[in-house]
Design a protein around this motif. Structure first.
Motif, PDB file in Angstrom:
ATOM      1  N   SER A 203       4.568  -0.440  -3.400  1.00 58.67           N
ATOM      2  CA  SER A 203       5.927  -0.176  -3.881  1.00 58.67           C
ATOM      3  C   SER A 203       5.795  -0.482  -5.157  1.00 58.67           C
ATOM      4  O   SER A 203       5.114  -1.556  -5.750  1.00 58.67           O
ATOM      5  N   VAL A 204       6.815   0.066  -6.078  1.00 63.76           N
ATOM      6  CA  VAL A 204       6.752  -0.305  -7.449  1.00 63.76           C
ATOM      7  C   VAL A 204       7.373  -1.681  -7.648  1.00 63.76           C
ATOM      8  O   VAL A 204       8.221  -2.173  -6.665  1.00 63.76           O
ATOM      9  N   GLY A 205       6.578  -2.611  -8.232  1.00 62.21           N
ATOM     10  CA  GLY A 205       6.843  -4.031  -8.642  1.00 62.21           C
ATOM     11  C   GLY A 205       5.968  -4.832  -7.990  1.00 62.21           C
ATOM     12  O   GLY A 205       6.180  -5.986  -8.002  1.00 62.21           O
ATOM     13  N   GLN A 206       5.148  -4.224  -7.042  1.00 64.04           N
ATOM     14  CA  GLN A 206       4.429  -5.174  -6.064  1.00 64.04           C
ATOM     15  C   GLN A 206       3.064  -5.485  -7.321  1.00 64.04           C
ATOM     16  O   GLN A 206       2.705  -4.698  -7.817  1.00 64.04           O
ATOM     17  N   THR A 207       2.647  -6.751  -6.771  1.00 65.15           N
ATOM     18  CA  THR A 207       1.492  -7.247  -7.569  1.00 65.15           C
ATOM     19  C   THR A 207       0.333  -6.608  -6.886  1.00 65.15           C
ATOM     20  O   THR A 207       0.470  -6.918  -5.698  1.00 65.15           O
ATOM     21  N   ALA A 208      -0.587  -6.214  -7.613  1.00 67.91           N
ATOM     22  CA  ALA A 208      -1.754  -5.606  -6.834  1.00 67.91           C
ATOM     23  C   ALA A 208      -3.194  -6.243  -7.516  1.00 67.91           C
ATOM     24  O   ALA A 208      -3.033  -7.291  -8.568  1.00 67.91           O
ATOM     25  N   VAL A 209      -3.968  -6.797  -6.511  1.00 67.53           N
ATOM     26  CA  VAL A 209      -5.419  -7.458  -6.799  1.00 67.53           C
ATOM     27  C   VAL A 209      -6.522  -6.398  -6.639  1.00 67.53           C
ATOM     28  O   VAL A 209      -6.497  -6.057  -5.765  1.00 67.53           O
ATOM     29  N   ALA A 210      -7.297  -6.428  -7.573  1.00 70.40           N
ATOM     30  CA  ALA A 210      -8.339  -5.380  -7.861  1.00 70.40           C
ATOM     31  C   ALA A 210      -9.537  -5.761  -6.612  1.00 70.40           C
ATOM     32  O   ALA A 210      -9.732  -7.009  -6.245  1.00 70.40           O
ATOM     33  N   GLY A 211      -9.628  -4.707  -5.660  1.00 72.97           N
ATOM     34  CA  GLY A 211     -10.608  -4.730  -4.811  1.00 72.97           C
ATOM     35  C   GLY A 211     -10.106  -5.571  -3.563  1.00 72.97           C
ATOM     36  O   GLY A 211     -10.633  -5.341  -2.343  1.00 72.97           O
ATOM     37  N   GLU A 212      -8.988  -5.729  -3.560  1.00 67.79           N
ATOM     38  CA  GLU A 212      -8.286  -6.491  -2.137  1.00 67.79           C
ATOM     39  C   GLU A 212      -6.969  -5.775  -1.745  1.00 67.79           C
ATOM     40  O   GLU A 212      -6.833  -5.645  -0.659  1.00 67.79           O
ATOM     41  N   THR A 213      -6.037  -5.596  -2.693  1.00 68.06           N
ATOM     42  CA  THR A 213      -4.653  -4.924  -2.202  1.00 68.06           C
ATOM     43  C   THR A 213      -5.206  -3.392  -1.718  1.00 68.06           C
ATOM     44  O   THR A 213      -5.695  -2.501  -2.535  1.00 68.06           O
ATOM     45  N   ILE A 214      -4.600  -3.153  -0.581  1.00 65.70           N
ATOM     46  CA  ILE A 214      -4.828  -1.621  -0.093  1.00 65.70           C
ATOM     47  C   ILE A 214      -3.582  -0.703  -0.629  1.00 65.70           C
ATOM     48  O   ILE A 214      -2.561  -1.077  -0.527  1.00 65.70           O
ATOM     49  N   LEU A 215      -3.858   0.165  -1.198  1.00 67.54           N
ATOM     50  CA  LEU A 215      -3.054   1.320  -1.834  1.00 67.54           C
ATOM     51  C   LEU A 215      -2.758   2.241  -0.766  1.00 67.54           C
ATOM     52  O   LEU A 215      -1.587   3.047  -0.715  1.00 67.54           O
ATOM     53  N   ALA A 216      -3.705   2.748   0.124  1.00 62.99           N
ATOM     54  CA  ALA A 216      -3.585   3.914   1.093  1.00 62.99           C
ATOM     55  C   ALA A 216      -4.531   3.606   2.027  1.00 62.99           C
ATOM     56  O   ALA A 216      -5.817   3.316   1.811  1.00 62.99           O
ATOM     57  N   ASP A 217      -4.390   4.251   3.085  1.00 70.42           N
ATOM     58  CA  ASP A 217      -5.369   4.526   4.345  1.00 70.42           C
ATOM     59  C   ASP A 217      -5.680   5.977   4.565  1.00 70.42           C
ATOM     60  O   ASP A 217      -4.843   6.592   5.305  1.00 70.42           O
ATOM     61  N   LEU A 218      -6.797   6.345   4.191  1.00 71.05           N
ATOM     62  CA  LEU A 218      -7.175   7.731   4.327  1.00 71.05           C
ATOM     63  C   LEU A 218      -7.276   8.157   5.947  1.00 71.05           C
ATOM     64  O   LEU A 218      -7.004   9.247   6.100  1.00 71.05           O
ATOM     65  N   ALA A 219      -7.571   7.147   6.663  1.00 69.71           N
ATOM     66  CA  ALA A 219      -7.709   7.371   8.332  1.00 69.71           C
ATOM     67  C   ALA A 219      -6.225   7.823   8.838  1.00 69.71           C
ATOM     68  O   ALA A 219      -6.103   8.174   9.658  1.00 69.71           O
ATOM     69  N   ASN A 220      -5.469   7.119   8.157  1.00 73.00           N
ATOM     70  CA  ASN A 220      -4.027   7.163   8.547  1.00 73.00           C
ATOM     71  C   ASN A 220      -2.964   7.338   7.410  1.00 73.00           C
ATOM     72  O   ASN A 220      -2.299   6.994   6.917  1.00 73.00           O
ATOM     73  N   PRO A 221      -3.062   8.875   6.998  1.00 77.20           N
ATOM     74  CA  PRO A 221      -2.663   9.361   5.643  1.00 77.20           C
ATOM     75  C   PRO A 221      -1.143   9.357   5.517  1.00 77.20           C
ATOM     76  O   PRO A 221      -0.567   9.002   4.462  1.00 77.20           O
ATOM     77  N   ARG A 222      -0.534   9.328   6.501  1.00 75.88           N
ATOM     78  CA  ARG A 222       1.086   9.538   6.552  1.00 75.88           C
ATOM     79  C   ARG A 222       1.754   8.005   6.870  1.00 75.88           C
ATOM     80  O   ARG A 222       3.010   7.897   6.719  1.00 75.88           O
ATOM     81  N   GLN A 223       0.958   7.077   6.934  1.00 67.01           N
ATOM     82  CA  GLN A 223       1.353   5.710   7.364  1.00 67.01           C
ATOM     83  C   GLN A 223       1.996   5.306   6.232  1.00 67.01           C
ATOM     84  O   GLN A 223       1.299   5.536   4.751  1.00 67.01           O
ATOM     85  N   THR A 224       3.153   4.522   5.943  1.00 69.61           N
ATOM     86  CA  THR A 224       3.671   3.835   4.784  1.00 69.61           C
ATOM     87  C   THR A 224       3.934   2.562   4.951  1.00 69.61           C
ATOM     88  O   THR A 224       4.231   1.920   6.309  1.00 69.61           O
ATOM     89  N   ARG A 225       4.140   1.672   3.804  1.00 66.41           N
ATOM     90  CA  ARG A 225       4.577   0.520   4.255  1.00 66.41           C
ATOM     91  C   ARG A 225       5.937   0.243   4.572  1.00 66.41           C
ATOM     92  O   ARG A 225       6.832   1.097   4.202  1.00 66.41           O
ATOM     93  N   PRO A 226       6.280  -0.811   5.406  1.00 67.23           N
ATOM     94  CA  PRO A 226       7.878  -0.881   5.794  1.00 67.23           C
ATOM     95  C   PRO A 226       8.614  -0.826   4.598  1.00 67.23           C
ATOM     96  O   PRO A 226       8.443  -1.684   3.582  1.00 67.23           O
ATOM     97  N   GLY A 227       9.902  -0.092   4.388  1.00 65.06           N
ATOM     98  CA  GLY A 227      10.468  -0.189   3.670  1.00 65.06           C
ATOM     99  C   GLY A 227      10.363   1.061   2.424  1.00 65.06           C
ATOM    100  O   GLY A 227      11.212   1.293   1.507  1.00 65.06           O
TER     101      GLY A 227
END
Length: 230
Positions: A203-227
């Motif tokens: 989500s906007v404002g979240q801190t991301a870490v290169a190579g570690e933070t998961i942006l999306a899951d192509l195996a579960n394309p409609r899955q969303t982060r809670p909230g």
């Protein structure tokens, strides 16, 4: 700031010449007036810190898309991808990660695959946090194609301070997820274009870490982060 942690982190080779330049200037400042040495030393340590290249723990679950950059998720919106990427004219979800001058600037591949397309576009140096930076700023666009044919677009965007985009790969190169593919000097932004129908897990404002933070899951394309509303 823990200085030991800074010194213990390896530096990317791209930064060696800059650290050497700052160190030389620091010695010169000391010869001119000793108190200036501490200013130069502080800038030299910051330069080393800027080019740090820490080890990252890369998730290996099939289908994951990881962040290519350290920074803050500044924008998430559906837009038509830039023509440089060759991803068509249908709107795709774009996740933008803004890097300030204190973030690690080594960029990592969001998925495993082949570099299908690279286009460098000369442009302006507007504030990279602005939406229009995606179209008007100097940028380097990469399209990475997974073995199953899925394509992800990644755009390195220069910013107000950043004046040099470095890309380590060429078209046809194979990349593993989280592998280093480039670097941007001194503050900038990366845009990631997800395949159509894939929802972001950040989500906007979240801190991301290169190579570690998961942006999306192509195996579960409609899955969303809670909230996050669909």
């Amino acid at each position: 700031m823990n200085m030991l942690k800074i010194v213990a982190v390896p530096m990317h080779p791209e930064g060696r010449k800059f650290v050497a330049i700052f160190a030389t200037i620091t010695v010169a400042l000391w010869l001119v007036w000793a108190p200036l040495f501490w200013i130069g030393a502080g800038v030299t340590v910051w330069c080393y810190y800027f080019f740090r290249d820490p080890v990252r723990v890369i998730p290996q679950q099939p289908g994951l898309v990881v962040s290519p950059a350290d920074g803050v998720v500044s924008l998430i919106e559906d837009v038509v991808p830039t023509a440089d990427l060759g991803l068509g004219e249908a709107p795709l979800t774009r996740v933008s990660v803004f890097m300030n001058v204190f973030n690690c600037h080594v960029n990592r591949a969001p998925i495993a695959g082949k570099v299908a397309h690279i286009v460098y576009h000369h442009g302006k140096f507007l504030n990279a946090s602005l939406d229009k930076a995606s179209e008007h700023n100097e940028r380097n666009s990469l399209t990475i194609e997974a073995p199953d044919g899925t394509r992800i677009g990644v755009v390195q965007i220069a910013g107000l301070v950043a004046r040099r985009i470095v890309c380590f790969v060429r078209e046809g190169d194979a990349l593993g997820i989280g592998h280093r593919f480039g670097l941007i000097r001194f503050g900038s932004r990366l845009d990631i274009y997800l395949p159509q129908g894939v929802s972001p897990l950040v989500s906007v404002g979240q801190t991301a870490v290169a190579g570690e933070t998961i942006l999306a899951d192509l195996a579960n394309p409609r899955q969303t982060r809670p909230g996050i509303a669909e």
